[in-house]
Every structure is written in C-alpha cells, then in structure tokens.
Write a protein that holds these residues in place. Structure first.
Motif, mmCIF file in Angstrom:
data_model
loop_
_atom_site.group_PDB
_atom_site.id
_atom_site.type_symbol
_atom_site.label_atom_id
_atom_site.label_comp_id
_atom_site.label_asym_id
_atom_site.label_seq_id
_atom_site.Cartn_x
_atom_site.Cartn_y
_atom_site.Cartn_z
ATOM 1 N N LEU A 45 0.832 -1.192 0.000
ATOM 2 C CA LEU A 45 0.000 0.000 0.000
ATOM 3 C C LEU A 45 0.870 1.246 0.000
ATOM 4 C CD1 LEU A 45 -2.559 -0.959 2.802
ATOM 5 C CD2 LEU A 45 -2.862 -1.196 0.335
ATOM 6 N N LYS A 46 0.383 2.283 -0.675
ATOM 7 C CA LYS A 46 1.009 3.607 -0.640
ATOM 8 C C LYS A 46 -0.023 4.566 -0.078
ATOM 9 C CE LYS A 46 1.258 6.307 -4.331
ATOM 10 N NZ LYS A 46 0.848 7.680 -4.161
ATOM 11 N N THR A 47 0.352 5.327 0.944
ATOM 12 C CA THR A 47 -0.569 6.253 1.587
ATOM 13 C C THR A 47 -0.034 7.665 1.502
ATOM 14 O OG1 THR A 47 -1.159 4.500 3.139
ATOM 15 C CG2 THR A 47 -1.824 6.718 3.720
ATOM 16 N N ASP A 48 -0.898 8.594 1.105
ATOM 17 C CA ASP A 48 -0.576 10.019 1.106
ATOM 18 C C ASP A 48 -1.443 10.682 2.172
ATOM 19 O OD1 ASP A 48 1.089 9.621 -1.097
ATOM 20 O OD2 ASP A 48 -0.489 10.104 -2.528
ATOM 21 N N PHE A 49 -0.802 11.369 3.123
ATOM 22 C CA PHE A 49 -1.496 12.065 4.197
ATOM 23 C C PHE A 49 -1.473 13.563 3.925
ATOM 24 C CE2 PHE A 49 0.359 8.264 6.104
ATOM 25 C CZ PHE A 49 -0.731 7.721 6.766
ATOM 26 N N TYR A 50 -2.613 14.208 4.053
ATOM 27 C CA TYR A 50 -2.720 15.651 3.846
ATOM 28 C C TYR A 50 -3.139 16.317 5.142
ATOM 29 C CZ TYR A 50 -2.451 14.612 -1.099
ATOM 30 O OH TYR A 50 -2.022 14.190 -2.325
ATOM 31 N N LYS A 51 -2.428 17.394 5.486
ATOM 32 C CA LYS A 51 -2.715 18.161 6.692
ATOM 33 C C LYS A 51 -2.896 19.613 6.281
ATOM 34 C CE LYS A 51 -0.861 18.810 11.324
ATOM 35 N NZ LYS A 51 0.243 18.478 12.235
ATOM 36 N N GLN A 52 -4.011 20.198 6.650
ATOM 37 C CA GLN A 52 -4.353 21.572 6.287
ATOM 38 C C GLN A 52 -4.244 21.774 4.772
ATOM 39 O OE1 GLN A 52 -1.685 23.769 8.817
ATOM 40 N NE2 GLN A 52 -3.064 23.595 10.567
ATOM 41 N N GLY A 53 -4.686 20.778 4.013
ATOM 42 C CA GLY A 53 -4.746 20.880 2.566
ATOM 43 C C GLY A 53 -3.445 20.647 1.827
ATOM 44 N N LYS A 54 -2.352 20.405 2.553
ATOM 45 C CA LYS A 54 -1.052 20.203 1.919
ATOM 46 C C LYS A 54 -0.546 18.793 2.201
ATOM 47 C CE LYS A 54 0.248 25.035 2.305
ATOM 48 N NZ LYS A 54 1.189 25.981 2.875
ATOM 49 N N LEU A 55 0.174 18.249 1.229
ATOM 50 C CA LEU A 55 0.762 16.926 1.423
ATOM 51 C C LEU A 55 1.700 16.983 2.623
ATOM 52 C CD1 LEU A 55 1.107 14.014 0.454
ATOM 53 C CD2 LEU A 55 2.967 14.819 -0.995
ATOM 54 N N TYR A 56 1.437 16.141 3.599
ATOM 55 C CA TYR A 56 2.190 16.143 4.845
ATOM 56 C C TYR A 56 3.190 14.988 4.898
ATOM 57 C CZ TYR A 56 2.946 15.578 9.882
ATOM 58 O OH TYR A 56 3.502 15.418 11.119
ATOM 59 N N LYS A 57 2.768 13.817 4.442
ATOM 60 C CA LYS A 57 3.628 12.652 4.543
ATOM 61 C C LYS A 57 3.180 11.586 3.566
ATOM 62 C CE LYS A 57 5.468 9.604 8.112
ATOM 63 N NZ LYS A 57 5.419 9.225 9.522
ATOM 64 N N LYS A 58 4.154 10.837 3.056
ATOM 65 C CA LYS A 58 3.891 9.665 2.227
ATOM 66 C C LYS A 58 4.447 8.455 2.948
ATOM 67 C CE LYS A 58 3.987 11.831 -2.272
ATOM 68 N NZ LYS A 58 4.055 11.462 -3.665
ATOM 69 N N ALA A 59 3.760 7.342 2.805
ATOM 70 C CA ALA A 59 4.231 6.111 3.452
ATOM 71 C C ALA A 59 3.942 4.930 2.538
ATOM 72 C CB ALA A 59 3.542 5.919 4.792
ATOM 73 N N ARG A 60 4.840 3.959 2.576
ATOM 74 C CA ARG A 60 4.651 2.696 1.861
ATOM 75 C C ARG A 60 4.782 1.577 2.884
ATOM 76 N NH1 ARG A 60 4.872 2.857 -3.704
ATOM 77 N NH2 ARG A 60 5.480 4.859 -4.563
ATOM 78 N N ARG A 61 3.839 0.667 2.847
ATOM 79 C CA ARG A 61 3.852 -0.466 3.767
ATOM 80 C C ARG A 61 3.405 -1.719 3.026
ATOM 81 N NH1 ARG A 61 6.082 2.906 6.232
ATOM 82 N NH2 ARG A 61 5.642 3.742 8.277
ATOM 83 N N SER A 62 3.924 -2.849 3.446
ATOM 84 C CA SER A 62 3.518 -4.137 2.897
ATOM 85 C C SER A 62 2.909 -4.982 4.008
ATOM 86 C CB SER A 62 4.707 -4.874 2.288
ATOM 87 O OG SER A 62 5.155 -4.195 1.140
ATOM 88 N N PHE A 63 1.898 -5.752 3.648
ATOM 89 C CA PHE A 63 1.196 -6.620 4.586
ATOM 90 C C PHE A 63 1.108 -8.013 3.990
ATOM 91 C CE2 PHE A 63 -0.177 -2.337 5.299
ATOM 92 C CZ PHE A 63 -0.259 -2.223 6.675
ATOM 93 N N CYS A 64 1.247 -9.018 4.843
ATOM 94 C CA CYS A 64 1.090 -10.410 4.418
ATOM 95 C C CYS A 64 0.151 -11.094 5.398
ATOM 96 C CB CYS A 64 2.430 -11.143 4.404
ATOM 97 S SG CYS A 64 3.581 -10.528 3.161
ATOM 98 N N LYS A 65 -0.547 -12.112 4.920
ATOM 99 C CA LYS A 65 -1.420 -12.870 5.808
ATOM 100 C C LYS A 65 -0.563 -13.760 6.706
ATOM 101 C CE LYS A 65 -5.851 -12.866 3.646
ATOM 102 N NZ LYS A 65 -6.994 -13.662 3.214
ATOM 103 N N ASN A 66 -0.881 -13.755 7.993
ATOM 104 C CA ASN A 66 -0.145 -14.590 8.940
ATOM 105 C C ASN A 66 -0.784 -15.978 9.012
ATOM 106 O OD1 ASN A 66 -2.397 -14.318 10.619
ATOM 107 N ND2 ASN A 66 -1.448 -12.744 11.877
ATOM 108 N N GLU A 67 -0.291 -16.802 9.915
ATOM 109 C CA GLU A 67 -0.776 -18.181 10.031
ATOM 110 C C GLU A 67 -2.256 -18.256 10.399
ATOM 111 O OE1 GLU A 67 1.838 -20.074 12.786
ATOM 112 O OE2 GLU A 67 3.521 -20.059 11.394
#
Length: 75
Positions: A45-67
């Motif tokens: 997943l790629k997430t873009d966070f906006y604070k007060q209408g401006k791009l504040y932070k970008k993040a990339r995370r990966s998730f896998c199914k566990n047992e």
C-alpha cells in the motif's frame, strides 16, 4: 481492510477527519506472494497524508497474511 481483501492494483480508498480536515488516500500498489512455495498472500500500500490541505507525509507499507489468516505488517 477492504483494499487488502478485495482491491485490485491501483484501486484506492479515501478518508477524511471531519474535525481536523486532515485526509488521505490509500492505493493498493502490488499483489504478490512470498514463501518457499509462494503460499503467503501479500499486498503493498502507498498512503498520502494531507494536513491543512497540503501533502504532509507519504508512506509505503507491505502486509502479508499470517498463520491465522489475518493481515500483518511485513517488515
């Protein structure tokens, strides 16, 4: 969880905090398998966070199914 369970690559979900006005967009960027026999379902997943209408932070995370079959952060 909707993107992880049902999304296709480049599908997105938007969110907004009505009180603060902060908002963001989450994109499903990859669907792949891991493990010796490619038996583990994973998503990126790629997430873009906006604070007060401006791009504040970008993040990339990966998730896998566990047992247990639940999504877990893949570090």
């Amino acid at each position: 969880l909707i993107l992880l369970n049902e999304g296709s690559v480049w599908s997105e979900r938007k969110w907004e905090n009505a009180e603060s006005g902060n908002h963001g967009i989450v994109h499903l960027t990859d669907i792949y398998s891991e493990g010796e026999y490619a038996e583990i379902d994973c998503r990126s997943l790629k997430t873009d966070f906006y604070k007060q209408g401006k791009l504040y932070k970008k993040a990339r995370r990966s998730f896998c199914k566990n047992e247990e079959g639940k999504w877990a952060l893949n570090e």
